[in-house]
Design a protein around this motif. Sequence first.
Motif, PDB file in Angstrom:
ATOM      1  N   LYS A 197       6.234 -51.028 -11.885  1.00 14.09           N
ATOM      2  CA  LYS A 197       6.313 -49.737 -12.570  1.00 14.09           C
ATOM      3  C   LYS A 197       7.307 -48.828 -11.845  1.00 14.09           C
ATOM      4  O   LYS A 197       7.463 -48.897 -10.640  1.00 14.09           O
ATOM      5  CB  LYS A 197       4.940 -49.081 -12.617  1.00 14.09           C
ATOM      6  N   GLY A 198       7.977 -47.992 -12.626  1.00 17.79           N
ATOM      7  CA  GLY A 198       8.908 -47.025 -12.052  1.00 17.79           C
ATOM      8  C   GLY A 198      10.352 -47.480 -12.034  1.00 17.79           C
ATOM      9  O   GLY A 198      11.238 -46.707 -11.687  1.00 17.79           O
ATOM     10  N   THR A 199      10.602 -48.740 -12.385  1.00 13.84           N
ATOM     11  CA  THR A 199      11.974 -49.256 -12.366  1.00 13.84           C
ATOM     12  C   THR A 199      12.705 -48.991 -13.681  1.00 13.84           C
ATOM     13  O   THR A 199      13.922 -49.166 -13.757  1.00 13.84           O
ATOM     14  CB  THR A 199      11.993 -50.770 -12.101  1.00 13.84           C
ATOM     15  N   GLY A 200      11.968 -48.631 -14.719  1.00 12.33           N
ATOM     16  CA  GLY A 200      12.575 -48.385 -16.025  1.00 12.33           C
ATOM     17  C   GLY A 200      12.791 -49.635 -16.851  1.00 12.33           C
ATOM     18  O   GLY A 200      13.341 -49.560 -17.947  1.00 12.33           O
ATOM     19  N   ARG A 215      18.552 -56.963 -16.365  1.00  7.84           N
ATOM     20  CA  ARG A 215      17.245 -56.322 -16.541  1.00  7.84           C
ATOM     21  C   ARG A 215      16.855 -56.388 -18.017  1.00  7.84           C
ATOM     22  O   ARG A 215      17.717 -56.473 -18.880  1.00  7.84           O
ATOM     23  CB  ARG A 215      17.315 -54.850 -16.107  1.00  7.84           C
ATOM     24  N   LEU A 216      15.551 -56.309 -18.275  1.00  4.93           N
ATOM     25  CA  LEU A 216      15.055 -56.358 -19.646  1.00  4.93           C
ATOM     26  C   LEU A 216      13.971 -55.314 -19.848  1.00  4.93           C
ATOM     27  O   LEU A 216      12.991 -55.289 -19.105  1.00  4.93           O
ATOM     28  CB  LEU A 216      14.489 -57.745 -19.968  1.00  4.93           C
ATOM     29  N   GLU A 217      14.162 -54.464 -20.841  1.00  2.00           N
ATOM     30  CA  GLU A 217      13.147 -53.501 -21.271  1.00  2.00           C
ATOM     31  C   GLU A 217      12.733 -53.859 -22.689  1.00  2.00           C
ATOM     32  O   GLU A 217      13.585 -54.097 -23.551  1.00  2.00           O
ATOM     33  CB  GLU A 217      13.697 -52.077 -21.210  1.00  2.00           C
ATOM     34  N   VAL A 218      11.432 -53.918 -22.941  1.00  5.01           N
ATOM     35  CA  VAL A 218      10.897 -54.391 -24.213  1.00  5.01           C
ATOM     36  C   VAL A 218       9.953 -53.341 -24.796  1.00  5.01           C
ATOM     37  O   VAL A 218       9.220 -52.686 -24.064  1.00  5.01           O
ATOM     38  CB  VAL A 218      10.105 -55.710 -24.017  1.00  5.01           C
ATOM     39  N   ALA A 268       7.288 -49.631 -38.840  1.00  5.84           N
ATOM     40  CA  ALA A 268       8.158 -48.448 -38.828  1.00  5.84           C
ATOM     41  C   ALA A 268       8.563 -48.166 -40.265  1.00  5.84           C
ATOM     42  O   ALA A 268       9.132 -49.032 -40.933  1.00  5.84           O
ATOM     43  CB  ALA A 268       9.391 -48.685 -37.960  1.00  5.84           C
ATOM     44  N   GLU A 269       8.256 -46.991 -40.722  1.00  9.64           N
ATOM     45  CA  GLU A 269       8.542 -46.665 -42.119  1.00  9.64           C
ATOM     46  C   GLU A 269      10.028 -46.452 -42.381  1.00  9.64           C
ATOM     47  O   GLU A 269      10.469 -46.575 -43.511  1.00  9.64           O
ATOM     48  CB  GLU A 269       7.723 -45.456 -42.533  1.00  9.64           C
ATOM     49  N   ARG A 270      10.768 -46.135 -41.319  1.00 10.45           N
ATOM     50  CA  ARG A 270      12.214 -45.920 -41.466  1.00 10.45           C
ATOM     51  C   ARG A 270      12.949 -46.617 -40.327  1.00 10.45           C
ATOM     52  O   ARG A 270      12.450 -46.713 -39.209  1.00 10.45           O
ATOM     53  CB  ARG A 270      12.555 -44.432 -41.436  1.00 10.45           C
ATOM     54  N   GLU A 271      14.136 -47.070 -40.631  1.00 11.97           N
ATOM     55  CA  GLU A 271      14.998 -47.710 -39.630  1.00 11.97           C
ATOM     56  C   GLU A 271      15.288 -46.747 -38.477  1.00 11.97           C
ATOM     57  O   GLU A 271      15.425 -47.147 -37.331  1.00 11.97           O
ATOM     58  CB  GLU A 271      16.304 -48.144 -40.306  1.00 11.97           C
ATOM     59  N   SER A 272      15.373 -45.464 -38.787  1.00 19.40           N
ATOM     60  CA  SER A 272      15.686 -44.461 -37.760  1.00 19.40           C
ATOM     61  C   SER A 272      14.615 -44.417 -36.664  1.00 19.40           C
ATOM     62  O   SER A 272      14.914 -44.080 -35.523  1.00 19.40           O
ATOM     63  CB  SER A 272      15.857 -43.081 -38.390  1.00 19.40           C
ATOM     64  N   ILE A 273      13.385 -44.774 -36.993  1.00 20.86           N
ATOM     65  CA  ILE A 273      12.316 -44.813 -35.983  1.00 20.86           C
ATOM     66  C   ILE A 273      12.610 -45.904 -34.959  1.00 20.86           C
ATOM     67  O   ILE A 273      12.454 -45.701 -33.753  1.00 20.86           O
ATOM     68  CB  ILE A 273      10.947 -45.038 -36.661  1.00 20.86           C
ATOM     69  N   ILE A 274      13.048 -47.055 -35.433  1.00 22.57           N
ATOM     70  CA  ILE A 274      13.369 -48.169 -34.531  1.00 22.57           C
ATOM     71  C   ILE A 274      14.564 -47.794 -33.657  1.00 22.57           C
ATOM     72  O   ILE A 274      14.550 -47.989 -32.441  1.00 22.57           O
ATOM     73  CB  ILE A 274      13.665 -49.453 -35.315  1.00 22.57           C
ATOM     74  N   LYS A 275      15.595 -47.229 -34.270  1.00 23.10           N
ATOM     75  CA  LYS A 275      16.801 -46.861 -33.512  1.00 23.10           C
ATOM     76  C   LYS A 275      16.501 -45.779 -32.479  1.00 23.10           C
ATOM     77  O   LYS A 275      17.057 -45.801 -31.376  1.00 23.10           O
ATOM     78  CB  LYS A 275      17.906 -46.423 -34.466  1.00 23.10           C
ATOM     79  N   ALA A 276      15.610 -44.853 -32.806  1.00 23.99           N
ATOM     80  CA  ALA A 276      15.221 -43.822 -31.836  1.00 23.99           C
ATOM     81  C   ALA A 276      14.520 -44.455 -30.636  1.00 23.99           C
ATOM     82  O   ALA A 276      14.758 -44.056 -29.485  1.00 23.99           O
ATOM     83  CB  ALA A 276      14.324 -42.783 -32.497  1.00 23.99           C
ATOM     84  N   ARG A 277      13.674 -45.461 -30.879  1.00 23.69           N
ATOM     85  CA  ARG A 277      13.000 -46.157 -29.783  1.00 23.69           C
ATOM     86  C   ARG A 277      14.018 -46.892 -28.914  1.00 23.69           C
ATOM     87  O   ARG A 277      13.907 -46.906 -27.693  1.00 23.69           O
ATOM     88  CB  ARG A 277      11.952 -47.121 -30.342  1.00 23.69           C
ATOM     89  N   VAL A 278      15.015 -47.502 -29.554  1.00 17.88           N
ATOM     90  CA  VAL A 278      16.073 -48.181 -28.796  1.00 17.88           C
ATOM     91  C   VAL A 278      16.751 -47.188 -27.859  1.00 17.88           C
ATOM     92  O   VAL A 278      16.925 -47.454 -26.666  1.00 17.88           O
ATOM     93  CB  VAL A 278      17.117 -48.833 -29.750  1.00 17.88           C
ATOM     94  N   MET A 279      17.121 -46.027 -28.379  1.00 19.11           N
ATOM     95  CA  MET A 279      17.822 -45.026 -27.561  1.00 19.11           C
ATOM     96  C   MET A 279      16.936 -44.531 -26.418  1.00 19.11           C
ATOM     97  O   MET A 279      17.409 -44.342 -25.295  1.00 19.11           O
ATOM     98  CB  MET A 279      18.295 -43.861 -28.432  1.00 19.11           C
ATOM     99  N   GLN A 280      15.664 -44.335 -26.699  1.00 18.74           N
ATOM    100  CA  GLN A 280      14.720 -43.908 -25.654  1.00 18.74           C
ATOM    101  C   GLN A 280      14.673 -44.947 -24.531  1.00 18.74           C
ATOM    102  O   GLN A 280      14.732 -44.604 -23.349  1.00 18.74           O
ATOM    103  CB  GLN A 280      13.330 -43.720 -26.260  1.00 18.74           C
ATOM    104  N   TYR A 307      19.207 -55.187 -20.810  1.00 20.01           N
ATOM    105  CA  TYR A 307      18.960 -55.483 -22.215  1.00 20.01           C
ATOM    106  C   TYR A 307      17.756 -54.677 -22.668  1.00 20.01           C
ATOM    107  O   TYR A 307      16.760 -54.581 -21.944  1.00 20.01           O
ATOM    108  CB  TYR A 307      18.655 -56.969 -22.422  1.00 20.01           C
ATOM    109  N   VAL A 308      17.868 -54.120 -23.850  1.00 22.54           N
ATOM    110  CA  VAL A 308      16.738 -53.458 -24.502  1.00 22.54           C
ATOM    111  C   VAL A 308      16.474 -54.224 -25.784  1.00 22.54           C
ATOM    112  O   VAL A 308      17.391 -54.438 -26.585  1.00 22.54           O
ATOM    113  CB  VAL A 308      17.054 -51.974 -24.801  1.00 22.54           C
ATOM    114  N   ILE A 309      15.220 -54.656 -25.956  1.00 21.88           N
ATOM    115  CA  ILE A 309      14.842 -55.393 -27.161  1.00 21.88           C
ATOM    116  C   ILE A 309      13.606 -54.736 -27.759  1.00 21.88           C
ATOM    117  O   ILE A 309      12.572 -54.624 -27.104  1.00 21.88           O
ATOM    118  CB  ILE A 309      14.572 -56.885 -26.857  1.00 21.88           C
ATOM    119  N   ILE A 310      13.763 -54.279 -28.995  1.00 25.94           N
ATOM    120  CA  ILE A 310      12.679 -53.647 -29.733  1.00 25.94           C
ATOM    121  C   ILE A 310      12.364 -54.532 -30.937  1.00 25.94           C
ATOM    122  O   ILE A 310      13.256 -54.843 -31.726  1.00 25.94           O
ATOM    123  CB  ILE A 310      13.071 -52.239 -30.247  1.00 25.94           C
TER     124      ILE A 310
END
Length: 191
Positions: free
Chosen positions: A107-110, A134-137, A143-155, A171-174
């Motif tokens: 924890k804490g590494t992001g 590195r991998l963040e998952v 998700a009712e809208r694609e924008s919800i998924i993309k917002a999670r990716v950016m976060q 790598y970020v994989i949602i």
Amino acid sequence: MDKEKIINLAKLIDGLPGVSPRRGSEYYEATLVCLTEQNHIPGVNCDVNSMDETLSILRLHWSEQVTEQMRNSWNDRDEATESGAVGIAILVILELTEYTIVRRSKKGTGVDYWLGFKGESMDLGENVLKDSARLEVSGIRIAERESIIKARVMQKIGQTSKSDSMQIPAYVIITEFSRPVLYMVRRAVEL
């Protein structure tokens, strides 16, 4: 890159350098529960997207039937969604990159996992494989809208900056299970 790939989810049961067969079996089971609760059947297509294009199409296969006991074991939807997303992410990393899972991150590494190059020799010393990425998952059941998924990716992209001192890509994989669709972004560290 070959656009369509067949993925057998049971491959998770075999384990990896940083995922024991028992942990892999948990991810497998959670993935099955998430997919079948969304009424998907073996052979369902899962698009793998970057932020602006389809990178690949995965045809997800499994043979085991989800039982009531499995559903009861994964009754916490959030836990099931996160573990199922990890299962999918592991298979995507193995299939679409040159990496494998080396170990779980603290924890804490992001990030959730450290990745190493496939085929590197494994010694039994302190570093089983050299950390090379590195991998963040994260997972979303619906998700009712694609924008919800993309917002999670950016976060999650922002979250990976906590371990930028390693100077290795992240790598970020949602995974969104209702469609199913997956977003995969590779973030290089800029110094």
